[in-house]
Design an enzyme around this catalytic site. Structure first.
Site, PDB file in Angstrom:
ATOM      1  N   GLY A  10       0.791  -1.048   0.164  1.00 16.53           N
ATOM      2  CA  GLY A  10      -0.067   0.024   0.012  1.00 16.53           C
ATOM      3  C   GLY A  10       0.836   1.248  -0.052  1.00 16.53           C
ATOM      4  CG  ASN A  32      -5.992  -8.207   1.698  1.00 15.97           C
ATOM      5  OD1 ASN A  32      -5.576  -6.986   1.609  1.00 15.97           O
ATOM      6  ND2 ASN A  32      -6.927  -8.379   2.789  1.00 15.97           N
ATOM      7  CG  LEU A  33      -2.342  -7.711  -3.463  1.00 15.04           C
ATOM      8  CD1 LEU A  33      -2.161  -8.574  -4.919  1.00 15.04           C
ATOM      9  CD2 LEU A  33      -1.235  -6.517  -3.529  1.00 15.04           C
ATOM     10  CG  ASN A  35      -6.715   0.564  -0.736  1.00 15.08           C
ATOM     11  OD1 ASN A  35      -7.679   0.921  -1.962  1.00 15.08           O
ATOM     12  ND2 ASN A  35      -6.581   1.534   0.098  1.00 15.08           N
ATOM     13  CB  SER A 124      -5.144   7.390  12.741  1.00 12.48           C
ATOM     14  OG  SER A 124      -5.670   8.547  12.303  1.00 12.48           O
ATOM     15  CB  THR A 126      -8.611   9.351  13.609  1.00 10.14           C
ATOM     16  OG1 THR A 126      -9.991   9.507  13.934  1.00 10.14           O
ATOM     17  CG2 THR A 126      -8.225   7.837  13.762  1.00 10.14           C
ATOM     18  CE1 TYR A 148      -8.435   3.652   9.545  1.00 10.35           C
ATOM     19  CE2 TYR A 148      -8.715   6.069  10.286  1.00 10.35           C
ATOM     20  CZ  TYR A 148      -7.846   4.990   9.986  1.00 10.35           C
ATOM     21  OH  TYR A 148      -6.700   5.130   9.927  1.00 10.35           O
ATOM     22  CE  LYS A 152      -5.496   2.462  11.861  1.00  4.35           C
ATOM     23  NZ  LYS A 152      -4.530   1.634  11.374  1.00  4.35           N
ATOM     24  CE1 TYR A 176       2.224   5.948  11.196  1.00  4.20           C
ATOM     25  CE2 TYR A 176       0.687   5.512   9.350  1.00  4.20           C
ATOM     26  CZ  TYR A 176       1.816   5.008  10.028  1.00  4.20           C
ATOM     27  OH  TYR A 176       2.177   3.928   9.909  1.00  4.20           O
ATOM     28  CG  ASN A 198      -7.544  11.070   2.580  1.00  2.00           C
ATOM     29  OD1 ASN A 198      -7.451   9.966   2.158  1.00  2.00           O
ATOM     30  ND2 ASN A 198      -8.050  11.613   3.530  1.00  2.00           N
ATOM     31  NE  ARG A 230      -8.246  17.813   9.134  1.00  2.00           N
ATOM     32  CZ  ARG A 230      -9.191  18.644   9.016  1.00  2.00           C
ATOM     33  NH1 ARG A 230      -8.933  19.791   9.524  1.00  2.00           N
ATOM     34  NH2 ARG A 230     -10.434  18.354   9.129  1.00  2.00           N
TER      35      ARG A 230
HETATM   36  P1  NAD Z   1      -3.194   1.592   1.931  1.00  2.00           P
HETATM   37  O1  NAD Z   1      -4.704   1.180   2.015  1.00  2.00           O
HETATM   38  O2  NAD Z   1      -2.526   2.312   1.013  1.00  2.00           O
HETATM   39  O3  NAD Z   1      -2.530   0.356   2.597  1.00  2.00           O
HETATM   40  C1  NAD Z   1      -2.794  -0.598   3.628  1.00  2.00           C
HETATM   41  C2  NAD Z   1      -2.647  -2.036   2.893  1.00  2.00           C
HETATM   42  O4  NAD Z   1      -3.122  -2.884   3.632  1.00  2.00           O
HETATM   43  C3  NAD Z   1      -3.187  -2.143   1.418  1.00  2.00           C
HETATM   44  O5  NAD Z   1      -2.303  -2.519   0.625  1.00  2.00           O
HETATM   45  C4  NAD Z   1      -4.339  -3.218   1.558  1.00  2.00           C
HETATM   46  O6  NAD Z   1      -4.427  -4.079   0.554  1.00  2.00           O
HETATM   47  C5  NAD Z   1      -3.730  -4.013   2.881  1.00  2.00           C
HETATM   48  N1  NAD Z   1      -4.551  -4.650   3.879  1.00  2.00           N
HETATM   49  C6  NAD Z   1      -5.782  -4.264   4.182  1.00  2.00           C
HETATM   50  N2  NAD Z   1      -6.306  -5.217   4.880  1.00  2.00           N
HETATM   51  C7  NAD Z   1      -5.484  -6.248   4.987  1.00  2.00           C
HETATM   52  C8  NAD Z   1      -5.668  -7.518   5.366  1.00  2.00           C
HETATM   53  N3  NAD Z   1      -6.723  -7.882   6.122  1.00  2.00           N
HETATM   54  N4  NAD Z   1      -4.546  -8.600   5.232  1.00  2.00           N
HETATM   55  C9  NAD Z   1      -3.646  -8.219   4.518  1.00  2.00           C
HETATM   56  N5  NAD Z   1      -3.267  -7.104   3.872  1.00  2.00           N
HETATM   57  C10 NAD Z   1      -4.291  -6.137   4.102  1.00  2.00           C
HETATM   58  O7  NAD Z   1      -3.263   2.744   3.328  1.00  2.00           O
HETATM   59  P2  NAD Z   1      -2.279   3.554   3.816  1.00  2.00           P
HETATM   60  O8  NAD Z   1      -2.516   4.942   3.482  1.00  2.00           O
HETATM   61  O9  NAD Z   1      -0.665   3.184   3.122  1.00  2.00           O
HETATM   62  O10 NAD Z   1      -2.251   3.199   5.487  1.00  2.00           O
HETATM   63  C11 NAD Z   1      -1.506   2.379   6.072  1.00  2.00           C
HETATM   64  C12 NAD Z   1      -1.945   2.192   7.494  1.00  2.00           C
HETATM   65  O11 NAD Z   1      -1.699   3.712   8.101  1.00  2.00           O
HETATM   66  C13 NAD Z   1      -3.345   1.627   7.627  1.00  2.00           C
HETATM   67  O12 NAD Z   1      -3.364   0.845   8.769  1.00  2.00           O
HETATM   68  C14 NAD Z   1      -3.923   3.103   7.997  1.00  2.00           C
HETATM   69  O13 NAD Z   1      -5.197   2.951   8.766  1.00  2.00           O
HETATM   70  C15 NAD Z   1      -2.986   4.011   8.692  1.00  2.00           C
HETATM   71  N6  NAD Z   1      -3.222   5.306   8.477  1.00  2.00           N
HETATM   72  C16 NAD Z   1      -3.190   6.024   7.454  1.00  2.00           C
HETATM   73  C17 NAD Z   1      -3.262   7.293   7.214  1.00  2.00           C
HETATM   74  C18 NAD Z   1      -3.529   8.161   5.841  1.00  2.00           C
HETATM   75  O14 NAD Z   1      -3.888   9.024   5.846  1.00  2.00           O
HETATM   76  N7  NAD Z   1      -3.050   7.557   4.677  1.00  2.00           N
HETATM   77  C19 NAD Z   1      -3.473   8.235   8.238  1.00  2.00           C
HETATM   78  C20 NAD Z   1      -3.442   7.552   9.710  1.00  2.00           C
HETATM   79  C21 NAD Z   1      -3.430   6.019   9.559  1.00  2.00           C
HETATM   80  C1  UD1 Z   2      -9.675  12.345   6.858  1.00  2.00           C
HETATM   81  C2  UD1 Z   2     -10.415  11.501   7.811  1.00  2.00           C
HETATM   82  C3  UD1 Z   2      -9.544  10.985   9.129  1.00  2.00           C
HETATM   83  C4  UD1 Z   2      -8.375  10.297   8.566  1.00  2.00           C
HETATM   84  C5  UD1 Z   2      -7.394  11.174   7.581  1.00  2.00           C
HETATM   85  C6  UD1 Z   2      -6.484  10.580   6.809  1.00  2.00           C
HETATM   86  C7  UD1 Z   2     -12.720  12.306   7.845  1.00  2.00           C
HETATM   87  C8  UD1 Z   2     -13.813  12.857   8.153  1.00  2.00           C
HETATM   88  N1  UD1 Z   2     -11.428  12.263   8.312  1.00  2.00           N
HETATM   89  O1  UD1 Z   2      -9.041  13.250   7.817  1.00  2.00           O
HETATM   90  O2  UD1 Z   2     -10.413  10.072  10.052  1.00  2.00           O
HETATM   91  O3  UD1 Z   2      -7.498   9.845   9.713  1.00  2.00           O
HETATM   92  O4  UD1 Z   2      -8.414  11.638   6.723  1.00  2.00           O
HETATM   93  O5  UD1 Z   2      -6.764   9.621   6.313  1.00  2.00           O
HETATM   94  O6  UD1 Z   2     -12.817  11.567   6.665  1.00  2.00           O
HETATM   95  N2  UD1 Z   2     -11.247  18.409   2.034  1.00  2.00           N
HETATM   96  C9  UD1 Z   2     -11.625  19.464   1.179  1.00  2.00           C
HETATM   97  N3  UD1 Z   2     -12.204  18.789   0.013  1.00  2.00           N
HETATM   98  C10 UD1 Z   2     -11.859  17.466  -0.246  1.00  2.00           C
HETATM   99  C11 UD1 Z   2     -11.050  16.750   0.600  1.00  2.00           C
HETATM  100  C12 UD1 Z   2     -10.949  17.321   1.899  1.00  2.00           C
HETATM  101  O7  UD1 Z   2     -12.004  20.765   1.478  1.00  2.00           O
HETATM  102  O8  UD1 Z   2     -12.389  17.236  -1.355  1.00  2.00           O
HETATM  103  C13 UD1 Z   2     -10.562  19.230   3.244  1.00  2.00           C
HETATM  104  C14 UD1 Z   2     -11.105  18.843   4.620  1.00  2.00           C
HETATM  105  O9  UD1 Z   2     -12.399  19.219   4.893  1.00  2.00           O
HETATM  106  C15 UD1 Z   2     -10.085  18.845   5.497  1.00  2.00           C
HETATM  107  C16 UD1 Z   2      -8.893  18.991   4.740  1.00  2.00           C
HETATM  108  O10 UD1 Z   2      -9.185  19.068   3.493  1.00  2.00           O
HETATM  109  O11 UD1 Z   2     -10.082  20.173   6.168  1.00  2.00           O
HETATM  110  C17 UD1 Z   2      -8.032  17.663   4.904  1.00  2.00           C
HETATM  111  O12 UD1 Z   2      -8.891  16.541   4.555  1.00  2.00           O
HETATM  112  P1  UD1 Z   2      -8.425  14.836   4.290  1.00  2.00           P
HETATM  113  O13 UD1 Z   2      -7.282  14.930   3.505  1.00  2.00           O
HETATM  114  O14 UD1 Z   2      -9.767  14.196   4.095  1.00  2.00           O
HETATM  115  O15 UD1 Z   2      -7.862  14.404   5.791  1.00  2.00           O
HETATM  116  P2  UD1 Z   2      -8.748  14.674   7.366  1.00  2.00           P
HETATM  117  O16 UD1 Z   2      -9.982  15.574   7.332  1.00  2.00           O
HETATM  118  O17 UD1 Z   2      -7.787  15.009   8.326  1.00  2.00           O
END
Ligand code: NAD
Ligand code: UD1
Length: 343
Positions: A10, A32-33, A35, A124, A126, A148, A152, A176, A198, A230
């Site tokens: 991922g 497990n691919l 996402n 996170s 969150t 979600y 966590k 994060y 996002n 943010r």
């Molecule tokens: P991502 O979806 O790109 O990566 C997650 C990976 O886990 C994917 O490749 C998916 O295929 C795999 N996966 C999911 N369920 C699985 C399972 N049951 N078995 C095996 N593989 C599985 O997401 P990411 O952005 O790289 O996030 C990675 C981690 O960080 C996640 O746990 C996410 O909750 C956490 N996180 C992400 C963010 C963000 O904004 N990206 C923020 C805070 C926390």
């Molecule tokens: C979102 C998730 C949060 C998660 C985080 C990282 C929600 C309510 N919260 O947070 O739980 O941990 O992503 O994956 O989904 N925005 C716009 N237009 C858009 C998209 C976003 O204006 O099309 C704004 C949002 O209102 C926010 C900022 O951009 O103010 C960032 O948004 P986003 O990237 O989704 O992150 P979080 O809101 O921090």
């Protein structure tokens, strides 16, 4: 040292593979691919020139996990695997509790049976719920506002309980803030399925012409320009924090083996700040319109980062311009993500 990286195909996990390989570790990716695209693994080989063992498996399959941990003699786990879409989690909470929580129970059970007791966990910001004060310190009260986030929080509590029950366990919990950017090669990056939730991937798709305009959710927040603020962090800084956390973990004394730190920059940027920075990086106009606030959003969220500096000796290095430049490089080279070859 061989490290098992769950979710390593991922977005963040793939960048983490590069960092650990470059630090001289061997890496086994388990994913497990659901996402991710296995093309990311091929790109990792191209970036690092190293062999990467890929295991197409699910963290809920404890037998498969035990086989993999034993076969590759893994000594630690970096645990990214999980589902992360907030909206989906409110529609299908059981899926999130099964995949994220039950999956982590199976992973920890497999680790225990195989004598592997060091784990770095992707949490996170969150878990702080609605901020009661800013910047967010690790002492801020914890709460969850959606399934979600609750998944966590439950995992964090489980790790604290496990660590208290037996000093052989060592856990680094990394909270994060908002990961963005991409590897500077442009070979790996964030590849969201469908319409991005996002901000950064959405802006990038407006810049490439894949989407018409950005809807800015709310312009009446109590922030410097009314739009949401943010703490965006470059993904390569973020994964560097994992290496530091892992190294710190290995030196922890028994019985003192569970810590939680924020991984953010400590600086908050608004949606309009992000639009302008991306325009500078891409030399494209980002069309936008103001839309109502998004349900569940907070006005501002950014980290206090001194604990990470103290405990793991880490501080983010890259600024907003590098985050936008590297995202732009990635989307230009891969306008359809991993589904077509890089130029
Ligand atoms: P991502 O979806 O790109 O990566 C997650 C990976 O886990 C994917 O490749 C998916 O295929 C795999 N996966 C999911 N369920 C699985 C399972 N049951 N078995 C095996 N593989 C599985 O997401 P990411 O952005 O790289 O996030 C990675 C981690 O960080 C996640 O746990 C996410 O909750 C956490 N996180 C992400 C963010 C963000 O904004 N990206 C923020 C805070 C926390
Ligand atoms: C979102 C998730 C949060 C998660 C985080 C990282 C929600 C309510 N919260 O947070 O739980 O941990 O992503 O994956 O989904 N925005 C716009 N237009 C858009 C998209 C976003 O204006 O099309 C704004 C949002 O209102 C926010 C900022 O951009 O103010 C960032 O948004 P986003 O990237 O989704 O992150 P979080 O809101 O921090």
């Amino acid at each position: 040292m061989t490290i098992l990286i769950t979710g390593g195909a991922g977005f963040i996990g793939s960048h983490c593979c590069v960092t650990f390989l470059e630090a001289g570790h061997d890496v086994v990716v388990l994913d497990n691919l659901t996402n991710a695209n296995s093309e990311s693994i091929e790109r990792l080989k191209e970036i690092t020139g190293r062999n990467i063992i890929f295991e197409h498996a699910d963290i809920r399959d404890q037998d498969a996990l035990e086989l993999i941990l034993r076969q590759h003699r893994c000594e630690a786990v970096i645990h990214f695997a999980g589902l992360k879409a907030v909206g989906e989690s409110t529609q299908a909470p059981l899926l999130y509790y099964d995949n994220n929580v039950a999956g982590t129970v199976r992973l920890l059970s497999a680790m225990d049976n195989c004598g592997v007791r060091d784990l770095v966990f992707s949490s996170s910001a969150t878990v702080y719920g609605d901020p009661k004060f800013l910047p967010l310190t690790e002492e801020h009260p914890l709460s969850a506002v959606n399934p979600y986030g609750r998944s966590k929080l439950i995992i964090e509590e489980m790790l604290r309980d496990l660590s208290a029950s037996d000093p052989k366990w060592r856990f680094a919990i990394l909270r994060y803030f908002n990961p963005v950017g991409a590897h500077e090669s442009g070979l790996i990056g964030e590849d969201p399925l469908g319409i991005p939730n996002n901000l950064m991937p959405f802006i990038a798709q407006v810049a490439t012409g894949r989407r018409e305009n950005l809807s800015i959710f709310g312009n009446d927040y109590d922030t410097h320009d009314g739009t949401g603020v943010r703490d965006y962090i470059h993904v390569t800084d973020l994964v560097d924090g994992h290496l530091r956390a892992y190294e710190a973990l290995k030196t922890r004394r028994k019985g003192d083996g569970c810590f939680a730190v924020n991984l953010g920059t400590g600086t908050g940027y608004s949606v309009l700040d992000m639009v302008r920075a991306f325009e500078r990086a891409s030399n494209k106009k980002i069309e936008y319109e103001f839309a109502p606030r998004r349900f569940g959003d907070v006005a501002a969220c950014f980290a206090e980062t001194s604990l990470a500096e103290r405990i793991i000796g880490w501080k983010a290095q890259k600024g907003l311009d590098a985050m936008c430049r590297d995202t732009w490089n990635w989307v230009c080279k891969n306008p359809n993500g991993f589904s077509q070859p890089a130029e």
